[in-house]
Motif scaffolding. Structure first.
Motif, PDB file in Angstrom:
ATOM      1  N   GLU A  38     -56.125   8.006 -33.338  1.00 51.03           N
ATOM      2  CA  GLU A  38     -57.010   9.099 -32.925  1.00 51.03           C
ATOM      3  C   GLU A  38     -58.235   9.210 -33.824  1.00 51.03           C
ATOM      4  OE1 GLU A  38     -54.424  12.444 -32.911  1.00 51.03           O
ATOM      5  OE2 GLU A  38     -53.225  11.689 -31.220  1.00 51.03           O
ATOM      6  N   ALA A  39     -58.050   8.978 -35.140  1.00 53.63           N
ATOM      7  CA  ALA A  39     -59.167   9.095 -36.075  1.00 53.63           C
ATOM      8  C   ALA A  39     -60.062   7.868 -36.052  1.00 53.63           C
ATOM      9  CB  ALA A  39     -58.636   9.328 -37.486  1.00 53.63           C
ATOM     10  N   ARG A  43     -60.065   8.397 -42.431  1.00 59.95           N
ATOM     11  CA  ARG A  43     -60.158   9.681 -41.729  1.00 59.95           C
ATOM     12  C   ARG A  43     -58.775  10.211 -41.368  1.00 59.95           C
ATOM     13  NH1 ARG A  43     -64.796   7.171 -39.381  1.00 59.95           N
ATOM     14  NH2 ARG A  43     -63.602   6.487 -37.560  1.00 59.95           N
ATOM     15  N   ALA A  44     -57.859   9.309 -41.005  1.00 62.06           N
ATOM     16  CA  ALA A  44     -56.502   9.744 -40.692  1.00 62.06           C
ATOM     17  C   ALA A  44     -55.809  10.295 -41.933  1.00 62.06           C
ATOM     18  CB  ALA A  44     -55.702   8.578 -40.125  1.00 62.06           C
ATOM     19  N   ALA A  45     -56.089   9.699 -43.105  1.00 60.99           N
ATOM     20  CA  ALA A  45     -55.487  10.192 -44.350  1.00 60.99           C
ATOM     21  C   ALA A  45     -55.904  11.630 -44.627  1.00 60.99           C
ATOM     22  CB  ALA A  45     -55.890   9.278 -45.508  1.00 60.99           C
ATOM     23  N   VAL A  46     -57.179  11.941 -44.367  1.00 65.16           N
ATOM     24  CA  VAL A  46     -57.649  13.312 -44.559  1.00 65.16           C
ATOM     25  C   VAL A  46     -56.892  14.262 -43.633  1.00 65.16           C
ATOM     26  CG1 VAL A  46     -59.634  14.863 -44.319  1.00 65.16           C
ATOM     27  CG2 VAL A  46     -59.924  12.592 -45.348  1.00 65.16           C
ATOM     28  N   LEU A 105     -53.969  13.908 -42.346  1.00 67.38           N
ATOM     29  CA  LEU A 105     -52.551  13.981 -42.713  1.00 67.38           C
ATOM     30  C   LEU A 105     -52.338  14.521 -44.121  1.00 67.38           C
ATOM     31  CD1 LEU A 105     -51.408  10.537 -41.244  1.00 67.38           C
ATOM     32  CD2 LEU A 105     -50.856  12.790 -40.325  1.00 67.38           C
ATOM     33  N   LYS A 106     -53.458  14.810 -44.826  1.00 68.90           N
ATOM     34  CA  LYS A 106     -53.394  15.315 -46.211  1.00 68.90           C
ATOM     35  C   LYS A 106     -52.703  14.312 -47.116  1.00 68.90           C
ATOM     36  CE  LYS A 106     -53.573  20.253 -45.033  1.00 68.90           C
ATOM     37  NZ  LYS A 106     -53.923  20.056 -43.616  1.00 68.90           N
ATOM     38  N   MET A 107     -53.081  13.044 -46.964  1.00 62.51           N
ATOM     39  CA  MET A 107     -52.581  11.961 -47.797  1.00 62.51           C
ATOM     40  C   MET A 107     -53.773  11.248 -48.422  1.00 62.51           C
ATOM     41  SD  MET A 107     -49.766  10.250 -45.197  1.00 62.51           S
ATOM     42  CE  MET A 107     -49.294   8.977 -46.378  1.00 62.51           C
ATOM     43  N   SER A 108     -53.488  10.450 -49.441  1.00 60.42           N
ATOM     44  CA  SER A 108     -54.554   9.599 -49.981  1.00 60.42           C
ATOM     45  C   SER A 108     -54.692   8.375 -49.106  1.00 60.42           C
ATOM     46  CB  SER A 108     -54.226   9.190 -51.417  1.00 60.42           C
ATOM     47  OG  SER A 108     -53.117   8.305 -51.432  1.00 60.42           O
ATOM     48  N   GLN A 109     -55.867   7.795 -49.099  1.00 59.50           N
ATOM     49  CA  GLN A 109     -56.095   6.603 -48.268  1.00 59.50           C
ATOM     50  C   GLN A 109     -55.188   5.445 -48.694  1.00 59.50           C
ATOM     51  OE1 GLN A 109     -57.679   3.553 -49.097  1.00 59.50           O
ATOM     52  NE2 GLN A 109     -57.801   2.739 -46.997  1.00 59.50           N
ATOM     53  N   PRO A 110     -55.023   5.162 -49.994  1.00 65.34           N
ATOM     54  CA  PRO A 110     -54.120   4.061 -50.389  1.00 65.34           C
ATOM     55  C   PRO A 110     -52.670   4.310 -49.964  1.00 65.34           C
ATOM     56  CG  PRO A 110     -55.603   4.633 -52.199  1.00 65.34           C
ATOM     57  CD  PRO A 110     -55.758   5.692 -51.169  1.00 65.34           C
TER      58      PRO A 110
END
Length: 322
Positions: free
Chosen positions: A16-17, A22-25, A27-32
């Motif tokens: 979706e992102a 952008r999906a990490a943001v 989901l409130k996760m870090s990109q790595p």
């Protein structure tokens, strides 16, 4: 590593992102961390789910296949969580009433009346082309409320844990091209349509089909159902004089089609609503039935053909629905 619901949510979020960052943001996760999780998920499925590039992340063929199934499974998990909270005695954040609607004009009356009785509830409606599915969805508590209907000789009985109530008995009218010679009549004899091709919805419930065939047999003919079509195609076929079809009496009309009553009312239909006895609707079910019934009869007066028919014949009532 076992596949978990959160993994499916992560896959859907990336799709979706359009990118892992952008999906990490969202989901409130870090990109790595999300990228590492995606690699583990892909190892479980045995192949890449996304193609990564400067433009972001695009699903691979395997990814599209997984996404289709993930998107169909996640609502079921959400529903399971909400039902589990209810059975554990904990109220959800907001009352939610799921309504199943068969293809009838009663649906909007039910939704409007329900909204007035439960102004703070989230009302979610779904339409089922095949009405036969709705009793089972009520019994399994995947719905709290449904619009239903049955036919003389094919009456519905509620499954365990479900209650039904009548709203109104209604005649079934016939629709034919406005240019058809019979369109000039105020009422049409069913037997006069013996030589016509008929259109019927491909997913028409068994009771409807059997009631129709029985009524035709009593009039001395076997109907020729030449078209199994949805409403949009059926309207075009009828307006172009390729077939005739059955219409709800509450229909307000369609361009190029004359809707006429059948003499003697050989075809009839009963509007009903059903609800789960342990659900949120049950305590106010009597109020809802009264409100829907009043709304139905107010709507009838805005359907000119049916209103004129009622002036001549009066309501069918329970006595007319054997």
């Amino acid at each position: 590593m076992d596949l978990e619901v959160r993994h499916l949510r992560a896959i859907c979020a990336i799709a979706e992102a359009g990118s892992i960052s952008r999906a990490a943001v969202a989901l409130k996760m870090s990109q790595p961390a999300l990228a590492a999780q995606l690699r583990r998920i892909e190892r479980m499925f045995g192949g890449a789910l996304f193609e990564r590039g400067r433009e972001g992340a695009r699903p691979t063929q395997l990814g599209e296949w997984v996404l289709i199934r993930a998107r169909s499974l996640l609502p079921a998990f959400d529903e399971l969580r909400r039902d589990g909270m209810r059975y554990a005695g904990r109220a959800a954040e907001r009352l939610r009433i799921r309504v199943g609607c068969m293809s009838s004009h009663l649906a909007i009356n039910v939704i409007s009346c329900l909204s007035e009785l439960f102004p703070d509830a989230d009302i979610v409606a779904r339409t089922e082309e095949a009405m036969d599915l709705l009793p089972g969805l009520l019994e399994s508590q995947r719905l709290e409320l449904a619009t239903l209907g049955d036919y003389p000789g094919h009456e519905l009985s509620p499954p365990p844990g479900v209650a039904y109530a009548d709203v109104a008995d209604e005649p079934i009218f016939v629709g034919l091209a406005a240019s058809h010679p019979l369109a000039a009549r105020e009422e049409i004899e069913l037997r006069d349509l013996a030589g016509e091709d008929w259109g019927m919805h491909a997913l028409a419930e068994a009771g409807h089909r059997e009631h129709f065939w029985t009524a035709c047999a009593e009039q001395g003919f076997e109907p020729r159902v030449a078209y199994s079509a949805d409403l949009s195609l059926a309207l075009d076929l009828i307006a172009s004089a390729r077939c005739v079809g059955m219409f709800q009496a509450t229909s307000k009309g369609y361009a190029g089609i004359a809707i006429r009553p059948l003499a003697g009312t050989p075809l009839r239909f009963r509007h009903m609503i059903g609800w789960t006895e342990q659900g949120p609707v049950a305590p106010r079910a009597a109020e809802l039935v009264q409100a829907v019934t009043r709304s139905y009869w107010a709507e009838v007066r805005r359907a000119p053909v049916y209103a004129a028919w009622l002036d001549r014949h009066g309501p069918l009532g329970r006595a007319g629905h054997r």
